[in-house]
Design an enzyme around this catalytic site. Structure first.
Site, short mmCIF file in Angstrom:
data_model
loop_
_atom_site.label_atom_id
_atom_site.label_comp_id
_atom_site.label_asym_id
_atom_site.label_seq_id
_atom_site.Cartn_x
_atom_site.Cartn_y
_atom_site.Cartn_z
N GLY A 149 0.82 -1.19 0.00
CA GLY A 149 0.00 0.00 0.00
C GLY A 149 0.86 1.25 0.00
N PHE A 150 0.22 2.38 0.09
CA PHE A 150 0.89 3.68 0.05
C PHE A 150 1.93 3.83 1.18
CE2 PHE A 150 0.18 7.99 2.09
CZ PHE A 150 1.22 8.61 1.43
N ASP A 154 0.41 -9.08 1.61
CA ASP A 154 -0.60 -8.18 1.07
C ASP A 154 -1.52 -8.97 0.14
OD1 ASP A 154 -1.96 -5.97 -0.34
OD2 ASP A 154 -0.35 -4.71 0.45
N GLY A 169 -3.57 -2.43 -2.15
CA GLY A 169 -2.16 -2.26 -2.48
C GLY A 169 -1.90 -2.59 -3.93
N LEU A 211 -0.19 -2.88 9.09
CA LEU A 211 -0.81 -1.75 8.39
C LEU A 211 -2.07 -2.15 7.64
CD1 LEU A 211 2.35 -0.10 6.74
CD2 LEU A 211 1.24 0.59 8.86
N TYR A 240 -16.16 2.30 11.20
CA TYR A 240 -14.71 2.25 10.97
C TYR A 240 -13.97 2.66 12.24
CZ TYR A 240 -10.10 3.52 9.19
OH TYR A 240 -8.75 3.63 8.99
N LYS A 281 -11.49 0.22 14.65
CA LYS A 281 -10.09 0.51 14.98
C LYS A 281 -9.92 0.66 16.50
CE LYS A 281 -7.29 0.63 12.52
NZ LYS A 281 -6.50 -0.51 11.98
#
Length: 345
Positions: A20-21, A41, A46, A86, A159, A163
């Site tokens: 991913g970023f 991943d 990604g 991540l 969301y 988290k």
């Protein structure tokens, strides 16, 4: 509490969501520190393009699979010193359009990581988000602030809740089972390689400006954010991973340079016009779109999102180096060549 061993400097790192970023920048930085990095991943968000320049590196390997693949995850956990987790549902667009996937990905993925890590006493770094502050009214947001979320009828808050469960679960493994866990809450992190496909505002506005389109600003544009360069965020993550005192703690990672989204759009236009000699992005039109049209009826947004970063500064001496102007310049320059190549063709 059970005793556990913390390596002074981990050299074998497993990064979930490493293509991913943020993950791709983190991978690059760790390889530059001579670490051995494994990326896990499933390519849902990604892309191999993010790590194309790292292909063939002797200290890097890729595993394309899901976190729920128990045999694969167990093997990878047994071979590393630290897991940097991540992998998660990303972007407001995905959160609103696919809330079930969002919650399942976040909670079940983190649970799988912690179970695997516990078997081998592996340190776990869990990426959380500024979204957990919900409708916070005390600014800047501090790690021990109380949290107020919106109604469960609004999927946006699912969301944030997922988290928060990730954080509760990680800290429970630390307190109850002695697993070394560190939580870091990422505020708006931007930079080259970020895509606007999932609602990320900076790359979306930059692409619109480069293309000479109207820049779309949701709501009244007075909502404000603080944007942190991905390279600064990566420095913070690595610093926390190497700090024994950070275990069992929660840290904000973000910039304190606050800007409204309307001001951001104006600065994007200015930056594109300064850097693009061919006149792309010359329009000064900014179009306001109601949240109900951009997302769904009843969507709620946070008016401000400003981190208190005194804690992470105290633990590892970290603070962001890049200004918003630096960030916008890097993002524009990373996106301009593709546009110019298309025009040249």
């Amino acid at each position: 509490m059970l005793n556990f061993h913390l390596p002074r400097k981990s050299s074998r790192i497993l990064i979930t969501g490493g293509m991913g970023f943020i993950g791709s920048h983190l991978t690059e930085a760790l390889l530059n520190k001579d670490c051995h990095v494994t990326i896990l991943d499933n390519l849902s968000t990604g892309s191999f393009e993010n790590v194309q320049h790292l292909m063939g590196h002797p200290n890097l390997r890729f595993v394309v699979d899901n976190l729920t693949s128990e045999v694969v995850l167990d093997r990878l956990a047994s071979e590393c010193d630290t897991i940097i987790h991540l992998a998660a549902a990303v972007g407001v667009k995905l959160v609103v359009e696919d809330p079930a996937r969002t919650i399942e990905t976040n909670v079940m993925g983190t649970d799988a990581i912690l179970q695997a890590a516990l078997r081998y006493r592996v340190k776990v770094m869990i990426a959380s988000t500024s979204e957990v502050y919900g409708k916070g009214i005390r600014f800047p947001f501090s790690e021990d602030d109380d949290v107020v979320l919106g109604s469960t009828a609004n999927s946006r808050w699912g969301y944030a809740a997922s988290k928060m469960v990730d954080e509760f679960l990680g800290l429970a493994y630390y307190r109850q089972k002695g697993l070394p866990v560190v939580i870091f809450r990422l505020f708006n992190t931007v930079g080259p390689r970020q895509t606007g496909h999932y609602g990320m505002v900076v790359p979306r506005l930059v692409q619109q400006a480069i293309s000479g389109e109207q820049l779309t600003v949701y709501g009244d544009g007075q909502q404000s954010r603080c944007f942190c360069h991905v390279e600064d965020a990566v420095r913070a993550i690595i610093g926390l991973s190497e700090c024994p005192e950070a275990v069992g703690q929660v840290f904000n990672i973000g910039s304190t340079e606050e800007v409204s989204i309307l001001q951001l759009a104006q600065r994007v236009l200015k930056t594109v016009n300064q850097l693009d000699g061919d006149g792309l992005g010359s329009t000064d039109d900014i179009k306001f779109i109601p949240y109900a049209q951009a997302y769904a009826e009843g969507f709620e947004d946070m008016r401000r999102r400003v981190p208190n970063i005194s804690k992470i500064n105290q633990y590892i001496g970290w603070q962001p180096r890049a200004t918003l102007d630096d960030i916008l310049r890097d993002v524009v320059l990373s996106m301009l060549p593709d546009k110019l190549n298309v025009n040249a063709a």
